[in-house]
Every structure is written in structure tokens, then in C-alpha cells.
Design a protein around this motif. Sequence first.
Motif, short mmCIF file in Angstrom:
data_model
loop_
_atom_site.label_atom_id
_atom_site.label_comp_id
_atom_site.label_asym_id
_atom_site.label_seq_id
_atom_site.Cartn_x
_atom_site.Cartn_y
_atom_site.Cartn_z
N ALA A 125 18.60 8.85 -4.93
CA ALA A 125 17.25 8.31 -5.06
C ALA A 125 16.29 8.95 -4.07
CB ALA A 125 17.27 6.79 -4.86
N ALA A 126 15.07 9.18 -4.52
CA ALA A 126 14.02 9.70 -3.64
C ALA A 126 13.61 8.64 -2.62
CB ALA A 126 12.82 10.15 -4.46
N HIS A 127 13.66 7.38 -3.03
CA HIS A 127 13.30 6.26 -2.17
C HIS A 127 14.29 5.13 -2.41
CE1 HIS A 127 9.39 8.11 -1.32
NE2 HIS A 127 9.31 8.34 -2.61
N ILE A 128 14.70 4.47 -1.34
CA ILE A 128 15.52 3.27 -1.43
C ILE A 128 14.72 2.18 -0.73
CG2 ILE A 128 17.75 2.19 -0.95
CD1 ILE A 128 18.85 5.08 -0.53
N THR A 159 -3.19 -2.04 -9.21
CA THR A 159 -4.47 -2.59 -8.78
C THR A 159 -4.93 -1.94 -7.48
OG1 THR A 159 -3.51 -4.49 -7.59
CG2 THR A 159 -4.01 -4.79 -9.94
N ILE A 160 -3.99 -1.61 -6.60
CA ILE A 160 -4.36 -0.92 -5.35
C ILE A 160 -4.92 0.46 -5.67
CG2 ILE A 160 -3.42 0.16 -3.26
CD1 ILE A 160 -1.48 -2.29 -3.12
N LEU A 161 -4.24 1.19 -6.55
CA LEU A 161 -4.70 2.53 -6.92
C LEU A 161 -6.07 2.49 -7.62
CD1 LEU A 161 -1.31 4.06 -8.14
CD2 LEU A 161 -2.55 4.63 -6.03
N ALA A 162 -6.34 1.39 -8.32
CA ALA A 162 -7.62 1.23 -9.03
C ALA A 162 -8.69 0.58 -8.16
CB ALA A 162 -7.40 0.39 -10.29
N GLU A 196 0.83 -1.21 0.00
CA GLU A 196 0.00 0.00 0.00
C GLU A 196 0.87 1.26 0.00
OE1 GLU A 196 -0.53 -2.52 2.16
OE2 GLU A 196 -2.61 -3.15 1.92
N ALA A 197 1.95 1.25 0.78
CA ALA A 197 2.85 2.40 0.81
C ALA A 197 3.55 2.59 -0.53
CB ALA A 197 3.87 2.25 1.94
N PHE A 198 3.93 1.48 -1.17
CA PHE A 198 4.55 1.57 -2.49
C PHE A 198 3.57 2.15 -3.51
CE2 PHE A 198 5.84 -0.49 -6.58
CZ PHE A 198 7.03 0.22 -6.75
N ALA A 199 2.32 1.70 -3.46
CA ALA A 199 1.30 2.24 -4.35
C ALA A 199 1.11 3.74 -4.10
CB ALA A 199 -0.02 1.50 -4.17
N ALA A 200 1.09 4.12 -2.83
CA ALA A 200 0.95 5.54 -2.48
C ALA A 200 2.13 6.35 -3.00
CB ALA A 200 0.82 5.70 -0.96
N CYS A 201 3.32 5.76 -2.97
CA CYS A 201 4.52 6.42 -3.48
C CYS A 201 4.37 6.69 -4.99
CB CYS A 201 5.73 5.53 -3.21
SG CYS A 201 7.27 6.06 -3.91
N LEU A 202 3.91 5.70 -5.73
CA LEU A 202 3.70 5.89 -7.17
C LEU A 202 2.60 6.92 -7.42
CD1 LEU A 202 5.48 3.32 -7.36
CD2 LEU A 202 3.97 2.55 -9.19
N ALA A 230 3.85 10.49 -6.70
CA ALA A 230 4.74 10.99 -7.76
C ALA A 230 3.92 11.39 -8.98
CB ALA A 230 5.77 9.94 -8.13
N ARG A 231 2.95 10.57 -9.34
CA ARG A 231 2.06 10.90 -10.46
C ARG A 231 1.30 12.20 -10.19
NH1 ARG A 231 -3.00 7.43 -10.25
NH2 ARG A 231 -3.13 8.79 -8.45
N ASP A 232 0.76 12.31 -8.98
CA ASP A 232 -0.05 13.48 -8.63
C ASP A 232 0.78 14.76 -8.50
OD1 ASP A 232 -2.13 11.69 -8.65
OD2 ASP A 232 -2.29 11.57 -6.46
N SER A 233 2.09 14.61 -8.29
CA SER A 233 2.96 15.78 -8.15
C SER A 233 3.28 16.41 -9.50
CB SER A 233 4.26 15.40 -7.44
OG SER A 233 5.10 14.67 -8.32
N GLY A 234 2.88 15.75 -10.57
CA GLY A 234 3.13 16.30 -11.90
C GLY A 234 4.42 15.83 -12.53
#
Length: 160
Positions: free
Chosen positions: A121-124, A150-153, A86-92, A95-99
Motif C-alpha cells: 500500500a502507498a498509505h496505511i 468537501t475539503i477539496l471543493a 485535511e491530510a487525507f484530502a490532500a492524499c486523494l 493521487a488525482r493530480d498525479s494522473g
Amino acid sequence: MRLHLIGIGKAKAGAEREMTLRYLERASQAGRALGFSSVDLKEIEESRARRGEDRKSQEAKAIRDHLPSGGVLVAFDEHGRTMDSEAFAACLGAARDSGKSVMTLVIGGADGLAPDLTASAAHIIAFGKMTWPHQLVRIMAAEQIYRAMTILAHHPYHRA
């Protein structure tokens, strides 16, 4: 947003390659409706240097040559922090929402990633405390990218 997965070494034909490509294809299909225009794999040849530090340095240079400017860099490295799906999905999603136009996720070779590359790297992210072969990390990363879509959807694939 485009997603690039960069891995050191070329996966041989067979189950490892097929699984990676299957998950990335599924992620690409699921991601289009979520604002992820593509999910691509770039394989970079392993360094032939004798010393591990030299190999990591050469591979880091090759990775940097393929990094688009202005994107988000995520490193998969055994010294990173663990993150649930869930945290990885939130990370993606963040980033998408930040433009940002692109996120590049990198997997080192058998020796890992050069410290100067992971420092940028922003995330390791680590897949737990165990050490995994870099070819298996590629499959796991591809699956987690698909799972994130799939989590985001709000798709039932992720049943946590």
C-alpha cells in the motif's frame, strides 16, 4: 480518477449499510466536479478458514483479484499512521493530480489485513489507536472520503 472502497464482509441491511451508501453517494456527487469520476463500494465475502492468518491470506487474495492495475492502494489498518482529514484530502488530491486513474481503499475483515497486502500500500491509515469493528471502519472511511471531497471543493461541511 475513480475511487474504489473494498471491504471484507457484506453489510447487512440497516443503519450501517445506509450510512455507508449515503456518504459514498454524496462523495460521488461532490467528486464529479473535482475530477473523481466515481466512488464505488465492493464487498468481498469473508473467508471461512479456521485460523486468523489463513483468513487474512484468503481475503488478501480476494482483494488483489479486484485491484485494478496501475492504481494507488490505500489500506485502512489499525497499525497504520493516523492522519487528519485535511491530510487525507490532500492524499486523494495528489493521487488525482498525479494522473493515476484509480485509487483503491481497502478495509480488512475482523482479523485485519494480511501484512503482504499492507506492505504494497502507498498509505496505511489508522483511525486512531483504538480498535474499531470493520463495519464501523467502513462507515468512517466513507464519511472521510466525502469529507475529503468537501475539503477539496472548499465546501463548509468541514469546519476545522
